[in-house]
Write an enzyme that holds these catalytic residues in place. Structure first.
Site, mmCIF file in Angstrom:
data_model
loop_
_atom_site.group_PDB
_atom_site.id
_atom_site.type_symbol
_atom_site.label_atom_id
_atom_site.label_comp_id
_atom_site.label_asym_id
_atom_site.label_seq_id
_atom_site.Cartn_x
_atom_site.Cartn_y
_atom_site.Cartn_z
ATOM 1 N N HIS A 248 0.920 -1.165 0.045
ATOM 2 C CA HIS A 248 -0.229 -0.200 0.184
ATOM 3 C C HIS A 248 0.909 1.235 0.229
ATOM 4 O O HIS A 248 1.888 1.295 0.904
ATOM 5 C CB HIS A 248 -0.900 -0.007 1.175
ATOM 6 N N ASP B 152 -7.374 -2.333 3.981
ATOM 7 C CA ASP B 152 -5.872 -2.087 4.500
ATOM 8 C C ASP B 152 -5.783 -1.967 5.865
ATOM 9 O O ASP B 152 -4.902 -1.057 6.481
ATOM 10 C CB ASP B 152 -5.530 -0.537 3.781
HETATM 11 C C1 GAR Z 1 1.184 0.321 -5.797
HETATM 12 O O1 GAR Z 1 1.588 1.682 -5.341
HETATM 13 C C2 GAR Z 1 0.425 -0.188 -4.858
HETATM 14 O O2 GAR Z 1 0.733 0.038 -3.506
HETATM 15 C C3 GAR Z 1 -0.967 0.335 -5.387
HETATM 16 O O3 GAR Z 1 -1.043 0.547 -6.567
HETATM 17 C C4 GAR Z 1 0.357 0.323 -6.976
HETATM 18 C C5 GAR Z 1 0.356 -0.540 -8.112
HETATM 19 O O4 GAR Z 1 1.600 -0.165 -8.921
HETATM 20 N N1 GAR Z 1 -2.056 -0.375 -4.466
HETATM 21 C C6 GAR Z 1 -2.976 0.240 -3.871
HETATM 22 O O5 GAR Z 1 -3.026 1.350 -3.600
HETATM 23 C C7 GAR Z 1 -4.117 -0.715 -3.244
HETATM 24 N N2 GAR Z 1 -4.894 -0.065 -2.193
HETATM 25 P P1 GAR Z 1 2.311 -0.966 -9.736
HETATM 26 O O6 GAR Z 1 1.085 -1.620 -10.778
HETATM 27 O O7 GAR Z 1 3.055 -0.250 -10.753
HETATM 28 O O8 GAR Z 1 2.857 -2.170 -9.098
#
Ligand code: GAR
Length: 199
Positions: free
Chosen positions: A109, A145
């Site tokens: 997160h 979360d």
């Molecule tokens: C990451 O920052 C992850 O923590 C977030 O989405 C992004 C995915 O990036 N997840 C959330 O916000 C879940 N609540 P990526 O697809 O480039 O790995």
């Protein structure tokens, strides 16, 4: 024994990519065995690049969260991973799926939980005007979360940061934490479901 990992994504999968790169080292104690998504996510290209099987359980194809989750669970069960990693999966899992994998299901997160949970952790931190936010890796529970925190680190907010700029500063921290948590689980340094002794 190598820890087997399933990774679930919705987006570009850059954190997944970092885990795949780390796991390509023969000395790394975990292997990603399957990658799943709730849509035709761009990040599925990493599965192809690494020759790892993937599956899509499209959110729109199901009448309810429960029906979608049941299919996702069935797909995961085909692979029997030791650990499920939610790496940018932008859907809440139904309670039954969490129960099926708990405590061996973790999430990354882009905020210092319990601050700024939910789908817009970076945007919410910016809107709150804080001078620092962070990144967290947690065990998934039934809340949003709200599960036990496995690792977290602060990240500064810079004046004039956009959501994208701040998110790009957070992601390298998330990647480092995620890789380290997976390694520690694989090496039994971190035992999920066991509460740390307060003494
Ligand atoms: C990451 O920052 C992850 O923590 C977030 O989405 C992004 C995915 O990036 N997840 C959330 O916000 C879940 N609540 P990526 O697809 O480039 O790995």
């Amino acid at each position: 024994m190598v820890l087997t990992v399933a990774v679930l994504i919705s987006g570009t999968g850059s954190n997944l990519r970092a885990l795949l790169d780390a796991a390509a080292d023969p000395g790394f104690p975990a292997r990603v065995i399957v990658i799943g998504a709730d849509r035709e996510a761009d990040g599925l290209a990493h599965a192809e690049a690494f020759g790892i099987p993937s599956f899509v359980v499209p959110w729109e194809a199901f009448d309810s969260r429960e029906a979608w989750g049941a299919e996702l669970d069935a797909q995961l069960k085909v692979w029997q991973p030791d650990l499920v990693v939610l790496s940018g999966l932008m859907r809440l899992l139904p309670r039954e799926v969490v129960a099926a994998w708990s405590p061996n299901i973790i999430n990354t997160h882009p905020a210092f939980l319990p601050e700024f949970p939910g789908a817009h952790g970076v945007r919410d931190a910016l809107a709150a005007g804080v001078s620092e936010t962070g990144a967290s890796v947690i065990v998934v529970d039934d809340g949003v979360d709200s599960g036990p925190i496995l690792a977290q680190e602060r990240v500064p907010v810079h004046p004039g940061d956009t959501e994208a700029a701040l998110h790009e500063r957070i992601k390298p921290v998330e990647r480092r934490l995620l890789i380290d948590v997976v390694r520690r689980i694989a090496e039994s340094e971190l035992v999920l479901g066991v509460r740390p002794d307060p003494n």
